[in-house]
Design a protein around this motif. Sequence first.
Motif, PDB file in Angstrom:
ATOM      1  N   UNK A  15      28.198  46.811  56.567  1.00 55.01           N
ATOM      2  CA  UNK A  15      28.428  46.158  57.859  1.00 55.01           C
ATOM      3  C   UNK A  15      28.871  44.711  57.666  1.00 55.01           C
ATOM      4  N   UNK A  16      28.260  44.007  56.730  1.00 56.33           N
ATOM      5  CA  UNK A  16      28.636  42.621  56.469  1.00 56.33           C
ATOM      6  C   UNK A  16      30.054  42.542  55.914  1.00 56.33           C
ATOM      7  N   UNK A  17      30.391  43.505  55.041  1.00 57.00           N
ATOM      8  CA  UNK A  17      31.751  43.520  54.497  1.00 57.00           C
ATOM      9  C   UNK A  17      32.766  43.778  55.604  1.00 57.00           C
ATOM     10  N   UNK A 133      44.868  47.349  54.229  1.00 53.35           N
ATOM     11  CA  UNK A 133      44.104  48.436  53.601  1.00 53.35           C
ATOM     12  C   UNK A 133      43.226  47.900  52.481  1.00 53.35           C
ATOM     13  N   UNK A 134      42.116  48.552  52.245  1.00 52.23           N
ATOM     14  CA  UNK A 134      41.169  48.110  51.223  1.00 52.23           C
ATOM     15  C   UNK A 134      40.366  49.291  50.720  1.00 52.23           C
ATOM     16  N   UNK A 135      39.819  49.134  49.514  1.00 53.77           N
ATOM     17  CA  UNK A 135      38.866  50.104  49.003  1.00 53.77           C
ATOM     18  C   UNK A 135      37.606  50.073  49.870  1.00 53.77           C
ATOM     19  N   UNK A 136      36.946  51.204  49.976  1.00 54.41           N
ATOM     20  CA  UNK A 136      35.659  51.243  50.676  1.00 54.41           C
ATOM     21  C   UNK A 136      34.670  50.352  49.935  1.00 54.41           C
ATOM     22  N   UNK A 137      33.907  49.526  50.653  1.00 52.97           N
ATOM     23  CA  UNK A 137      32.960  48.629  49.982  1.00 52.97           C
ATOM     24  C   UNK A 137      31.905  49.410  49.212  1.00 52.97           C
ATOM     25  N   UNK A 138      31.604  48.937  48.019  1.00 55.13           N
ATOM     26  CA  UNK A 138      30.657  49.623  47.135  1.00 55.13           C
ATOM     27  C   UNK A 138      29.817  48.570  46.425  1.00 55.13           C
ATOM     28  N   UNK A 139      28.486  48.609  46.595  1.00 53.27           N
ATOM     29  CA  UNK A 139      27.625  47.582  45.984  1.00 53.27           C
ATOM     30  C   UNK A 139      27.776  47.452  44.470  1.00 53.27           C
ATOM     31  N   UNK A 140      28.236  48.504  43.784  1.00 54.09           N
ATOM     32  CA  UNK A 140      28.325  48.405  42.324  1.00 54.09           C
ATOM     33  C   UNK A 140      29.371  47.405  41.873  1.00 54.09           C
ATOM     34  N   UNK A 141      30.276  47.013  42.801  1.00 54.77           N
ATOM     35  CA  UNK A 141      31.295  46.023  42.449  1.00 54.77           C
ATOM     36  C   UNK A 141      30.852  44.590  42.741  1.00 54.77           C
ATOM     37  N   UNK A 142      29.612  44.389  43.147  1.00 55.47           N
ATOM     38  CA  UNK A 142      29.027  43.050  43.249  1.00 55.47           C
ATOM     39  C   UNK A 142      28.324  42.777  41.928  1.00 55.47           C
ATOM     40  N   UNK A 143      29.003  42.082  41.037  1.00 53.45           N
ATOM     41  CA  UNK A 143      28.596  41.962  39.633  1.00 53.45           C
ATOM     42  C   UNK A 143      28.089  40.558  39.354  1.00 53.45           C
ATOM     43  N   UNK A 233      34.394  43.403  46.024  1.00 57.88           N
ATOM     44  CA  UNK A 233      34.702  44.004  47.311  1.00 57.88           C
ATOM     45  C   UNK A 233      35.431  43.008  48.211  1.00 57.88           C
ATOM     46  N   UNK A 234      35.261  41.727  47.947  1.00 62.72           N
ATOM     47  CA  UNK A 234      35.878  40.690  48.767  1.00 62.72           C
ATOM     48  C   UNK A 234      37.067  40.047  48.065  1.00 62.72           C
ATOM     49  N   UNK A 235      37.657  40.754  47.108  1.00 60.78           N
ATOM     50  CA  UNK A 235      38.907  40.294  46.496  1.00 60.78           C
ATOM     51  C   UNK A 235      40.024  40.450  47.520  1.00 60.78           C
ATOM     52  N   UNK A 236      40.735  39.393  47.789  1.00 57.84           N
ATOM     53  CA  UNK A 236      41.717  39.387  48.873  1.00 57.84           C
ATOM     54  C   UNK A 236      43.137  39.191  48.358  1.00 57.84           C
ATOM     55  N   UNK A 237      44.063  39.638  49.164  1.00 56.96           N
ATOM     56  CA  UNK A 237      45.459  39.289  48.958  1.00 56.96           C
ATOM     57  C   UNK A 237      45.684  37.844  49.376  1.00 56.96           C
ATOM     58  N   UNK A 258      41.762  43.621  31.675  1.00 58.27           N
ATOM     59  CA  UNK A 258      42.243  44.899  31.141  1.00 58.27           C
ATOM     60  C   UNK A 258      41.557  46.115  31.742  1.00 58.27           C
ATOM     61  N   UNK A 259      40.775  45.927  32.792  1.00 56.90           N
ATOM     62  CA  UNK A 259      40.049  47.024  33.427  1.00 56.90           C
ATOM     63  C   UNK A 259      40.539  47.179  34.865  1.00 56.90           C
ATOM     64  N   UNK A 260      40.240  48.319  35.462  1.00 55.10           N
ATOM     65  CA  UNK A 260      40.630  48.587  36.848  1.00 55.10           C
ATOM     66  C   UNK A 260      39.531  48.138  37.797  1.00 55.10           C
ATOM     67  N   UNK A 261      39.816  47.119  38.592  1.00 57.68           N
ATOM     68  CA  UNK A 261      38.873  46.649  39.612  1.00 57.68           C
ATOM     69  C   UNK A 261      39.204  47.398  40.900  1.00 57.68           C
ATOM     70  N   UNK A 262      38.560  48.560  41.079  1.00 57.59           N
ATOM     71  CA  UNK A 262      38.859  49.418  42.232  1.00 57.59           C
ATOM     72  C   UNK A 262      37.999  48.994  43.419  1.00 57.59           C
ATOM     73  N   UNK A 263      38.254  47.775  43.852  1.00 58.62           N
ATOM     74  CA  UNK A 263      37.496  47.168  44.950  1.00 58.62           C
ATOM     75  C   UNK A 263      38.371  46.101  45.588  1.00 58.62           C
ATOM     76  N   UNK A 264      38.062  45.795  46.831  1.00 58.37           N
ATOM     77  CA  UNK A 264      38.798  44.748  47.517  1.00 58.37           C
ATOM     78  C   UNK A 264      40.069  45.251  48.177  1.00 58.37           C
ATOM     79  N   UNK A 265      40.928  44.311  48.534  1.00 64.16           N
ATOM     80  CA  UNK A 265      42.126  44.648  49.302  1.00 64.16           C
ATOM     81  C   UNK A 265      43.201  45.297  48.438  1.00 64.16           C
ATOM     82  N   UNK A 266      43.916  46.216  49.085  1.00 63.87           N
ATOM     83  CA  UNK A 266      45.009  46.938  48.433  1.00 63.87           C
ATOM     84  C   UNK A 266      46.361  46.342  48.837  1.00 63.87           C
ATOM     85  N   UNK A 267      47.435  46.967  48.333  1.00 63.52           N
ATOM     86  CA  UNK A 267      48.787  46.534  48.690  1.00 63.52           C
ATOM     87  C   UNK A 267      48.945  46.622  50.211  1.00 63.52           C
TER      88      UNK A 267
END
Length: 276
Positions: A15-17, A133-143, A233-237, A258-267
């Motif tokens: 909800x906060x995201x 568009x964005x990836x669905x928020x996922x707590x595991x990407x809060x690192x 999750x809050x990575x923005x364009x 070198x890794x895939x950050x599958x979180x945050x905003x998309x193209x």
Amino acid sequence: MTVQDSSAGIDTFVAEWEAWHQRKDAALAHEHGFLAVTGLHWLACDPQRFPDAPGTWSTGDDGVTVVLGRGEELVVDGTAVRGRHAFGVIPERGGVNAFWGDAVIEIAKRGGNDLIRPRHPEHPLRTAFNGTPAYAPDPRWAITGTYTPFPEPRPTTVGAAVEGLQHVYDAPGGIRFRINDLTLGLTAFNGSTPGGLLVLFTDATSGVTTYAANRALQVDAPRPDGTVVLDFNRATNLPCAYTDFATCPLPPAENRLPVAIEAGEKIPHERKPAGR
């Protein structure tokens, strides 16, 4: 992790995201936001007229000047101006807004060069905007990571979305964190809040599902022990993901992950090829 493994905790996180993302898109789509920009006009010593702004514009040692023609008027700091008006020297990454009817003329300096960037609320890029568009928020990407300040801020030169332009930022420190048993590092710049940090980065999703040139992540001020939370999750364009009229900075070379950050905003939808 910063979210407990409970349905209530995850619901709150989501909800906060969602509220944050709605605010972010609303700011982008403001009547004078970046989606309203209709041109990026670089100023020179020789006076120039542009189709989306009043007056004749030039720059020199004394800064930016406009000469308004008969019947033309700008409102600067609440005062109507006609004829010749000197905006003076604009500081790097600074800017002034002048109102022209329902439009705003931004006068700014980027990479040592003066420019104007008109913003018209009726611009089709803005009026047709339907969210990012964005990836669905996922707590595991809060690192959780660790911030280490440099002995002195490091002047760091980076490229820009505009070819040939460069930006120079002072980097106060770096952040180390782990993903999939890999220890990674990011150079951090000063953020938008007191003590906060800004990270520009690309990753293995860049150019595939996320914008190729860059994404940005605001990071809260480090805790006393140096820990920070990188909530990807809050990575923005940045604005250049939507419009060619932006001069956004590119990440420093060491921030190409070198890794895939599958979180945050998309193209953005606006950058996707037709039919996709």
